[in-house]
Design a protein around this motif. Structure first.
Motif, PDB file in Angstrom:
ATOM      1  N   ILE A  90     -15.987 -12.843   9.198  1.00  0.00           N
ATOM      2  CA  ILE A  90     -16.297 -12.831   7.550  1.00  0.00           C
ATOM      3  C   ILE A  90     -17.540 -12.123   7.704  1.00  0.00           C
ATOM      4  CG2 ILE A  90     -17.205 -13.189   5.822  1.00  0.00           C
ATOM      5  CD1 ILE A  90     -15.120 -16.364   5.708  1.00  0.00           C
ATOM      6  N   THR A  91     -18.606 -12.445   8.684  1.00  0.00           N
ATOM      7  CA  THR A  91     -19.510 -11.521   9.377  1.00  0.00           C
ATOM      8  C   THR A  91     -19.549 -10.144   9.666  1.00  0.00           C
ATOM      9  OG1 THR A  91     -21.088 -13.771  10.244  1.00  0.00           O
ATOM     10  CG2 THR A  91     -21.746 -11.541  10.288  1.00  0.00           C
ATOM     11  N   ASN A  92     -18.464  -9.956  10.629  1.00  0.00           N
ATOM     12  CA  ASN A  92     -18.519  -8.427  11.882  1.00  0.00           C
ATOM     13  C   ASN A  92     -17.843  -7.617  10.865  1.00  0.00           C
ATOM     14  OD1 ASN A  92     -19.473 -10.264  13.951  1.00  0.00           O
ATOM     15  ND2 ASN A  92     -17.491 -10.672  14.897  1.00  0.00           N
ATOM     16  N   VAL A  93     -16.828  -8.097  10.092  1.00  0.00           N
ATOM     17  CA  VAL A  93     -15.946  -6.848   8.856  1.00  0.00           C
ATOM     18  C   VAL A  93     -17.131  -7.090   7.557  1.00  0.00           C
ATOM     19  CG1 VAL A  93     -14.221  -6.322   7.837  1.00  0.00           C
ATOM     20  CG2 VAL A  93     -13.483  -8.214   9.464  1.00  0.00           C
ATOM     21  N   CYS A  94     -17.618  -7.800   6.781  1.00  0.00           N
ATOM     22  CA  CYS A  94     -18.259  -7.772   5.957  1.00  0.00           C
ATOM     23  C   CYS A  94     -19.610  -7.133   5.918  1.00  0.00           C
ATOM     24  CB  CYS A  94     -18.155  -8.745   4.630  1.00  0.00           C
ATOM     25  SG  CYS A  94     -16.439  -9.432   4.482  1.00  0.00           S
ATOM     26  N   GLU A  95     -20.011  -7.159   6.940  1.00  0.00           N
ATOM     27  CA  GLU A  95     -21.540  -6.455   7.044  1.00  0.00           C
ATOM     28  C   GLU A  95     -21.343  -4.870   7.267  1.00  0.00           C
ATOM     29  OE1 GLU A  95     -23.604  -8.235  10.615  1.00  0.00           O
ATOM     30  OE2 GLU A  95     -24.844 -10.231   9.238  1.00  0.00           O
ATOM     31  N   TYR A  96     -20.346  -4.577   7.620  1.00  0.00           N
ATOM     32  CA  TYR A  96     -19.649  -2.830   7.924  1.00  0.00           C
ATOM     33  C   TYR A  96     -18.515  -1.959   7.109  1.00  0.00           C
ATOM     34  CZ  TYR A  96     -22.284  -3.760  12.128  1.00  0.00           C
ATOM     35  OH  TYR A  96     -23.556  -3.273  13.686  1.00  0.00           O
ATOM     36  N   ASN A 156     -13.139   4.033  10.783  1.00  0.00           N
ATOM     37  CA  ASN A 156     -13.709   4.288   9.291  1.00  0.00           C
ATOM     38  C   ASN A 156     -13.085   3.859   8.645  1.00  0.00           C
ATOM     39  OD1 ASN A 156     -15.048   5.820   7.603  1.00  0.00           O
ATOM     40  ND2 ASN A 156     -14.107   7.780   7.524  1.00  0.00           N
ATOM     41  N   PHE A 157     -12.760   2.298   8.280  1.00  0.00           N
ATOM     42  CA  PHE A 157     -12.297   1.903   7.693  1.00  0.00           C
ATOM     43  C   PHE A 157     -12.861   1.723   6.072  1.00  0.00           C
ATOM     44  CE2 PHE A 157     -11.553  -0.855  11.583  1.00  0.00           C
ATOM     45  CZ  PHE A 157     -10.506  -0.547  11.389  1.00  0.00           C
ATOM     46  N   SER A 158     -11.944   2.330   5.279  1.00  0.00           N
ATOM     47  CA  SER A 158     -12.371   2.284   3.503  1.00  0.00           C
ATOM     48  C   SER A 158     -12.585   0.892   2.911  1.00  0.00           C
ATOM     49  CB  SER A 158     -11.359   3.010   2.783  1.00  0.00           C
ATOM     50  OG  SER A 158     -11.017   4.322   2.954  1.00  0.00           O
ATOM     51  N   TYR A 159     -11.508  -0.463   2.878  1.00  0.00           N
ATOM     52  CA  TYR A 159     -11.736  -1.508   3.443  1.00  0.00           C
ATOM     53  C   TYR A 159     -11.215  -2.830   4.175  1.00  0.00           C
ATOM     54  CZ  TYR A 159     -12.307   1.263  -1.476  1.00  0.00           C
ATOM     55  OH  TYR A 159     -12.250   1.971  -2.781  1.00  0.00           O
ATOM     56  N   GLY A 160     -11.590  -3.961   4.228  1.00  0.00           N
ATOM     57  CA  GLY A 160     -11.283  -4.679   4.986  1.00  0.00           C
ATOM     58  C   GLY A 160     -10.666  -6.071   4.166  1.00  0.00           C
ATOM     59  N   ILE A 161      -9.772  -6.209   4.870  1.00  0.00           N
ATOM     60  CA  ILE A 161      -8.813  -7.954   3.374  1.00  0.00           C
ATOM     61  C   ILE A 161      -9.331  -9.169   5.275  1.00  0.00           C
ATOM     62  CG2 ILE A 161      -7.136  -9.073   2.666  1.00  0.00           C
ATOM     63  CD1 ILE A 161      -5.992  -6.537   2.147  1.00  0.00           C
ATOM     64  N   VAL A 217       0.986  -1.061   0.301  1.00  0.00           N
ATOM     65  CA  VAL A 217       0.296  -0.302  -0.655  1.00  0.00           C
ATOM     66  C   VAL A 217       0.533   1.351   0.206  1.00  0.00           C
ATOM     67  CG1 VAL A 217      -1.728  -1.254   1.158  1.00  0.00           C
ATOM     68  CG2 VAL A 217      -0.320   0.392   2.176  1.00  0.00           C
ATOM     69  N   ASP A 218       0.349   1.927  -0.324  1.00  0.00           N
ATOM     70  CA  ASP A 218       0.781   3.396  -0.621  1.00  0.00           C
ATOM     71  C   ASP A 218       1.364   3.731   1.021  1.00  0.00           C
ATOM     72  OD1 ASP A 218       0.989   7.162   0.209  1.00  0.00           O
ATOM     73  OD2 ASP A 218       0.492   6.436  -2.105  1.00  0.00           O
ATOM     74  N   PRO A 219       2.813   4.559   1.181  1.00  0.00           N
ATOM     75  CA  PRO A 219       3.138   4.997   2.750  1.00  0.00           C
ATOM     76  C   PRO A 219       1.875   5.689   3.558  1.00  0.00           C
ATOM     77  CG  PRO A 219       5.138   5.252   1.514  1.00  0.00           C
ATOM     78  CD  PRO A 219       3.403   5.065   0.035  1.00  0.00           C
ATOM     79  N   LEU A 220       1.090   6.588   2.499  1.00  0.00           N
ATOM     80  CA  LEU A 220       0.119   7.247   3.571  1.00  0.00           C
ATOM     81  C   LEU A 220      -1.186   6.187   4.126  1.00  0.00           C
ATOM     82  CD1 LEU A 220       0.061  10.845   1.747  1.00  0.00           C
ATOM     83  CD2 LEU A 220       1.923   9.946   3.562  1.00  0.00           C
ATOM     84  N   THR A 221      -1.294   5.339   3.554  1.00  0.00           N
ATOM     85  CA  THR A 221      -2.737   4.606   3.861  1.00  0.00           C
ATOM     86  C   THR A 221      -2.195   3.787   4.991  1.00  0.00           C
ATOM     87  OG1 THR A 221      -2.766   3.933   1.387  1.00  0.00           O
ATOM     88  CG2 THR A 221      -4.095   2.007   3.030  1.00  0.00           C
ATOM     89  N   GLU A 222      -3.258   3.639   6.382  1.00  0.00           N
ATOM     90  CA  GLU A 222      -2.903   3.029   7.367  1.00  0.00           C
ATOM     91  C   GLU A 222      -3.821   1.811   7.662  1.00  0.00           C
ATOM     92  OE1 GLU A 222      -4.273   4.031  12.568  1.00  0.00           O
ATOM     93  OE2 GLU A 222      -5.191   5.028  10.561  1.00  0.00           O
ATOM     94  N   VAL A 223      -2.757   0.501   7.815  1.00  0.00           N
ATOM     95  CA  VAL A 223      -2.514  -0.806   7.712  1.00  0.00           C
ATOM     96  C   VAL A 223      -3.227  -0.801   9.200  1.00  0.00           C
ATOM     97  CG1 VAL A 223      -2.625  -2.896   7.735  1.00  0.00           C
ATOM     98  CG2 VAL A 223      -1.912  -1.231   5.931  1.00  0.00           C
ATOM     99  N   LYS A 257     -16.631  -2.749   3.198  1.00  0.00           N
ATOM    100  CA  LYS A 257     -16.319  -3.278   1.595  1.00  0.00           C
ATOM    101  C   LYS A 257     -14.891  -4.135   1.796  1.00  0.00           C
ATOM    102  CE  LYS A 257     -18.197  -0.662  -1.646  1.00  0.00           C
ATOM    103  NZ  LYS A 257     -17.730   0.841  -2.841  1.00  0.00           N
ATOM    104  N   CYS A 258     -15.548  -5.807   1.269  1.00  0.00           N
ATOM    105  CA  CYS A 258     -14.385  -6.822   2.095  1.00  0.00           C
ATOM    106  C   CYS A 258     -14.036  -7.328   1.416  1.00  0.00           C
ATOM    107  CB  CYS A 258     -14.708  -7.103   3.042  1.00  0.00           C
ATOM    108  SG  CYS A 258     -16.563  -8.352   3.511  1.00  0.00           S
ATOM    109  N   VAL A 259     -13.019  -8.216   0.782  1.00  0.00           N
ATOM    110  CA  VAL A 259     -11.718  -9.167   0.520  1.00  0.00           C
ATOM    111  C   VAL A 259     -11.879 -10.167   1.134  1.00  0.00           C
ATOM    112  CG1 VAL A 259      -9.479  -8.515   0.173  1.00  0.00           C
ATOM    113  CG2 VAL A 259     -10.624 -10.228  -1.469  1.00  0.00           C
ATOM    114  N   VAL A 260     -12.037 -11.237   0.700  1.00  0.00           N
ATOM    115  CA  VAL A 260     -12.251 -13.020   2.038  1.00  0.00           C
ATOM    116  C   VAL A 260     -10.782 -13.541   1.278  1.00  0.00           C
ATOM    117  CG1 VAL A 260     -13.262 -14.873   2.939  1.00  0.00           C
ATOM    118  CG2 VAL A 260     -13.829 -12.346   3.073  1.00  0.00           C
ATOM    119  N   ILE A 261      -9.857 -13.904   1.688  1.00  0.00           N
ATOM    120  CA  ILE A 261      -8.930 -14.841   1.067  1.00  0.00           C
ATOM    121  C   ILE A 261      -8.936 -16.365   2.381  1.00  0.00           C
ATOM    122  CG2 ILE A 261      -6.528 -15.179   1.171  1.00  0.00           C
ATOM    123  CD1 ILE A 261      -6.055 -12.028   1.044  1.00  0.00           C
TER     124      ILE A 261
END
Length: 242
Positions: A143-149, A110-115, A89-95, A151-155
């Motif tokens: 999966i339920t907790n993250v993806c309900e709140y 206030n997450f933008s995306y979830g992995i 990710v970009d250095p300014l992106t907080e993980v 946008k998420c990708v599940v690996i």
């Protein structure tokens, strides 16, 4: 009692990494690890001169694990998916990492995306026999907790298809990473578009275990994902030139 003595040939930086700090490498660093083990009250010295070469990436590279076999004969450097994401990710992106995120955690940020990375526990041969083919807990809750709140990708990391159909509508995307080994950066490479997804299923992915056994050509063949299924994506660089 296990003791690992770290000797760095050309820099003291590596030692800092072992107490949890980042490892900023300006050049390759050659290290030798001496492995010493006590067994049954007797000192058994087994020196493994593992020649490790560390290379920098944009001035900084993180490695998650350096492991020695019990006989001291092998060294293994590993990069987790988490570290690979942080590198990508970009250095300014907080993980932000959470091993078991609950709904309050998701609500308060206030997450933008979830992995979401879930999967099976390690096993070999008959130890892995299963009648339900589910992933390890708390995988489904995560999966339920993250993806309900968000946008998420599940690996999914597994050695075989597992039950996932009830949770599929919650996801934006699903990646079957299978058993990627020590290099999590191979997962992040396709996840962030440096390389395209090209893999196809080598076996049918079922909806429920009640369907098993199920094979192509069966009269009631109704899989979640059929044999040979898989999306193909274009790397970002090549896509930008088209």
């Amino acid at each position: 009692m296990t003791q690992i003595d770290i000797k760095v040939a050309s820099s003291e930086i590596l030692e800092k990494y072992f107490i949890g700090n980042e490892l900023p490498l300006e050049a390759p660093v050659e290290t030798w690890i001496n492995y010493e083990r006590e067994e049954k009250g007797m000192d058994v010295k087994m020196k493994s001169f593992c020649h490790l070469l560390f290379y920098s990436k944009l001035g900084s590279q993180l490695f998650d694990s350096i492991n020695l076999d019990l006989d001291g004969s092998c060294c293994l450097i590993g990069t987790t998916i988490l570290t690979a994401v942080r590198i990508a990710v970009d250095p300014l992106t907080e993980v932000v990492y959470s091993e078991n995120p609950d709904r309050n955690f998701l609500k308060s940020n206030n997450f933008s995306y979830g992995i979401v990375v879930v999967g099976e526990l390690p096993y070999s041969e008959s130890v892995g026999d299963s009648t339900n083919l589910t992933i390890a807990e708390p995988g489904y809750d995560t999966i339920t907790n993250v993806c309900e709140y968000v946008k998420c990708v599940v690996i999914i990391m597994s050695g075989r298809p597992v039950v996932i159909e009830p949770y599929l509508p919650k996801m934006e995307a699903l990646v079957a990473a299978w058993l990627p080994g020590t290099e999590g950066q191979g997962v992040s490479d396709v996840l962030f578009g440096d390389y395209g997804f090209t893999g196809k299923l080598a076996r049918t992915w079922f909806k429920t275990v009640d369907q098993l056994p199920m094979n192509v050509g069966d009269p009631h063949y109704d899989p979640l994902f059929p044999f040979g299924y898989g999306l193909t994506t274009i790397p970002i660089e090549r896509k930008a030139t088209q």
